[in-house]
Scaffold this motif. Structure first.
Motif, PDB file in Angstrom:
ATOM      1  N   ILE A  43       0.909  -1.129  -0.002  1.00 40.98           N
ATOM      2  CA  ILE A  43       0.211  -0.109   0.155  1.00 40.98           C
ATOM      3  C   ILE A  43       0.899   1.399   0.048  1.00 40.98           C
ATOM      4  N   TYR A  44       0.526   2.253  -0.836  1.00 38.76           N
ATOM      5  CA  TYR A  44       1.264   3.487  -1.022  1.00 38.76           C
ATOM      6  C   TYR A  44       0.374   4.689  -0.694  1.00 38.76           C
ATOM      7  N   PRO A  45       0.252   4.890   0.653  1.00 34.69           N
ATOM      8  CA  PRO A  45      -0.707   5.784   1.084  1.00 34.69           C
ATOM      9  C   PRO A  45      -0.225   7.192   0.819  1.00 34.69           C
ATOM     10  N   ARG A  46      -1.280   7.857   0.008  1.00 39.09           N
ATOM     11  CA  ARG A  46      -1.026   9.188  -0.469  1.00 39.09           C
ATOM     12  C   ARG A  46      -0.916  10.251   0.958  1.00 39.09           C
ATOM     13  N   SER A  47      -0.050  11.298   0.615  1.00 42.34           N
ATOM     14  CA  SER A  47      -0.087  12.381   1.596  1.00 42.34           C
ATOM     15  C   SER A  47      -1.306  13.260   1.542  1.00 42.34           C
ATOM     16  N   ILE A 140       5.722   8.257  10.951  1.00 37.70           N
ATOM     17  CA  ILE A 140       7.211   8.768  10.903  1.00 37.70           C
ATOM     18  C   ILE A 140       8.029   8.062   9.852  1.00 37.70           C
ATOM     19  N   PHE A 141       7.884   6.759   9.911  1.00 33.13           N
ATOM     20  CA  PHE A 141       8.498   6.044   8.658  1.00 33.13           C
ATOM     21  C   PHE A 141       7.960   6.294   7.350  1.00 33.13           C
ATOM     22  N   LEU A 142       6.769   6.687   7.036  1.00 32.92           N
ATOM     23  CA  LEU A 142       6.179   7.050   6.176  1.00 32.92           C
ATOM     24  C   LEU A 142       6.775   8.562   5.525  1.00 32.92           C
ATOM     25  N   CYS A 293      -5.849   6.264   2.439  1.00 33.79           N
ATOM     26  CA  CYS A 293      -6.169   5.255   3.318  1.00 33.79           C
ATOM     27  C   CYS A 293      -4.833   4.363   3.732  1.00 33.79           C
ATOM     28  N   PRO A 294      -4.512   4.514   4.871  1.00 35.75           N
ATOM     29  CA  PRO A 294      -3.183   3.738   5.417  1.00 35.75           C
ATOM     30  C   PRO A 294      -3.333   2.075   5.486  1.00 35.75           C
ATOM     31  N   THR A 295      -4.767   1.970   5.625  1.00 35.87           N
ATOM     32  CA  THR A 295      -5.030   0.155   5.397  1.00 35.87           C
ATOM     33  C   THR A 295      -5.422  -0.174   4.193  1.00 35.87           C
ATOM     34  N   GLY A 296      -5.679   0.820   3.218  1.00 37.39           N
ATOM     35  CA  GLY A 296      -5.985   0.606   1.857  1.00 37.39           C
ATOM     36  C   GLY A 296      -7.781  -0.190   1.790  1.00 37.39           C
ATOM     37  N   ILE A 297      -8.459   0.393   2.547  1.00 33.48           N
ATOM     38  CA  ILE A 297      -9.760   0.064   2.326  1.00 33.48           C
ATOM     39  C   ILE A 297     -10.493   1.187   1.625  1.00 33.48           C
ATOM     40  N   ASP A 298     -11.814   0.782   1.177  1.00 29.26           N
ATOM     41  CA  ASP A 298     -12.751   1.919   0.394  1.00 29.26           C
ATOM     42  C   ASP A 298     -13.938   2.173   1.576  1.00 29.26           C
TER      43      ASP A 298
END
Length: 488
Positions: A43-47, A140-142, A293-298
């Motif tokens: 998952i690549y969360p968008r800022s 922090i890591f993201l 979404c950090p967990t990739g759900i809709d």
């Protein structure tokens, strides 16, 4: 005598045969191997920026300032917060606790549990979305990943491309920063159990003990792995909270919700398009809510256990609504009842404070009050009385009966204290040994105490007595029960 029907009593065995012929697929169909395990997709969360994002980063800064800064804070001549397992003493600012104070640890755990229940009943997974260490360190890591590799689209392109010097350099820089943060986190964690100034000196000279080395690198490895690689998998598969949260939810719990009546049917459209003629809802189907979404759900599929309630989808949806000129709140914090019945904000809040929330609040306040009162009236020294195992009773000089005890006095204050020992419970019973003693701060001492009683008139048997240990400077005392034995 009952005689059963012969026909009904006969058991018929129906043979089951297994065909040895292989099962052939239908003509024209290709055989397909079906895996029971779903392949993990990165998952690549968008800022995202917005109200909830600012709150999340505020808590990231607050929690990390406390975590990284607290071990370096001095209180008098010592570390302000230190759990000294070797000496069996816990220092929490001006409070010194011993293993006998385990009840306070129990109280803290009860407070933490009811706080979690209360916050979950009011607004869902607030802890998960804003203050959980997994969420905090993932943020922090993201941020470090974005700093070294670029935004979401750049990271996706780079991961799909072949290895180049630039890709290797950026990846190496990211890994270096991740490892540095993880090691500093592990070092700080151990600094709560070993004085951190001493630990820093040992670390600089590489003279750490085996346990200090183990826990520093173990905690660093856990931080590095969970926040750098596993991320949402910890929340979805390892954390038990996601599984039982539904027991604390109801239709008046504030959760991140998509307004389906307003948003559907979704679809792309021109900014100037008339929704009434297109027969479309407010959702422009941009999928940004999924990308952030950090967990990739809709979130448009309804409440899901993977949702950690961070509000990132609400922030990005409000941004989109502003751009297309629609009202905000297509995705927002609200309750199921409020969404169904179209309540106002005031009506929604009034229904949030329901019996369950009031009960949790009452219990939480009662426990906090009880803990506060207990700490306020707590006597800051401990006493333990042990009978000398050498002899139960003996005849001393002058024909007196003597019992010997050992009294442990633990000074839980951070200043030197004077203690006075006396006894009561039997006429003419006296303390034949030294009655006054001095104990240094946060130290304990075993004190031999000899009690003597005139032989004449002493009734044989066991007699209940009470030791009184007073601390004149503190204005407090402790009474401990014991038994004086008169031989027959």
């Amino acid at each position: 005598m009952h005689v059963s029907d012969s026909k009904s009593s006969v058991l018929k065995n129906i043979p089951i045969t297994v065909s040895k012929a292989p099962i052939e697929p239908p003509p024209g169909a290709d055989a397909e191997l079906v895996s029971l395990y779903q392949a993990h997709k990165k998952i690549y969360p968008r800022s995202v920026s917005g109200l909830f994002s600012r709150w999340r980063w505020a808590l990231v800064f607050l929690t990390q300032i406390v975590f990284y800064g607290l071990p370096w804070l001095e209180w008098g001549q010592r570390q302000a917060v230190l759990f000294d397992l070797g000496a069996r003493r816990f220092y929490i600012f001006g409070l010194v606790l011993y293993p006998q104070d385990f009840i306070y640890l129990t109280g803290i755990l009860v407070i933490a549990a009811y706080s979690l229940f209360l916050f979950t009943a009011v607004a869902g997974r607030l802890w998960c979305g804003y203050a959980c260490p997994q969420t905090v360190y993932t943020e922090i890591f993201l941020w470090l990943e974005k700093l070294t590799e670029g935004d979401r689209s750049a990271r996706m392109r780079r991961d799909a491309a072949s290895w180049t010097a630039e890709k290797f350099g950026r990846k190496a820089a990211k890994q270096f920063l991740w490892i540095a943060v993880a090691l500093w986190t592990g070092f700080t964690f151990v600094g709560y159990f070993t004085p951190i100034h001493t630990l820093a000196g040992e670390f600089a000279q590489w003279e750490l003990g085996s346990w200090e080395i183990f826990w520093t690198f173990f905690y660093a490895f856990a931080t590095y792995g969970n926040a750098g690689f596993m991320r949402e998998q910890v929340c979805k598969y390892m954390c038990p909270y996601a599984r039982f949260q539904s027991a604390m939810f109801d239709k008046d719990t504030l959760i991140v919700t998509y307004d389906k009546d307003r948003g559907e049917p979704r679809g792309a459209r021109s900014k100037k398009a008339d929704l009434s003629t297109l027969n479309l809802g407010a959702c422009v189907d941009c999928s940004l809510c999924v990308q952030v979404c950090p967990t990739g759900i809709d979130i448009r599929n309804g409440l899901q256990y993977e949702c950690i309630g961070c509000g990132a989808c609400a922030d990005v949806c409000d941004t989109v609504m502003d751009k297309v000129g629609y009202a905000r709140g297509l995705v927002k914090y609200t309750t199921e009842h409020a969404l169904e019945q179209r309540w106002t904000k005031a009506q929604t809040i009034s229904h949030v404070f329901r019996p369950r929330v009031l009960i949790y609040t009452t219990i939480l306040l009662a426990v906090v009050l009880a803990m506060s009162i207990s700490l306020a009236i707590r006597i800051p020294f401990k006493v333990d009385v042990v009978r000398d195992r050498g002899s139960l009773a003996r005849i001393a000089e002058g024909g007196k009966i003597e019992n010997v005890f050992r009294i442990q006095v633990m000074n839980a204050t951070e200043s030197t204290q004077h203690f006075h020992i006396s006894v009561e419970g039997m006429p003419d019973l006296t303390v034949a040994s030294e009655q006054d003693t001095v104990i240094e701060s946060t130290q304990s001492r075993w004190i031999p105490v000899r009690l003597q009683l005139p032989y004449e008139g002493a009734e044989p048997g066991s007699h209940t007595i009470h030791f009184k240990i007073d601390a004149p400077d503190l204005g407090k005392g402790v009474t401990e029960k014991a038994v004086f034995i008169v031989p027959r």
